[in-house]
Motif scaffolding. Structure first.
Motif: not given
Length: 88
Positions: A44-63
């Motif tokens: 979920a980010t501004e780019i996709n209108g917060h439509s992603g099911p993951q939080t920003l924290t979850e999105g950074t886990d792999a990185i």
């Protein structure tokens, strides 16, 4: 056991081609240089209108996992927040 991408988005071959094109020739084959790819997932980010099911924290886990690995952790891997994914 590595998993294969299942969401039908970018293929693993496309990830490999992109990763390879980003590595300058003078870095290829040098000791101590590891090259891995991280898929942050649909976050979920501004780019996709917060439509992603993951939080920003979850999105950074792999990185973060790749950035904080021990030096001998390996190279040539493709991971997401759940672990290693098969390239093919």
């Amino acid at each position: 056991m590595p998993r294969s991408p299942s969401d039908g988005s970018t293929s693993a071959a496309e990830y490999v081609a992109t990763a390879n094109s980003c590595i300058p020739d003078h870095l290829r084959g040098r000791k101590g240089i590891r090259v891995n790819a991280a898929d942050p997932g649909y976050t979920a980010t501004e780019i996709n209108g917060h439509s992603g099911p993951q939080t920003l924290t979850e999105g950074t886990d792999a990185i973060v996992a790749l950035a904080t690995e021990e030096p001998g952790a390996g190279t040539g891997r493709f991971i997401d927040r759940h672990g290693e994914i098969a390239w093919s």
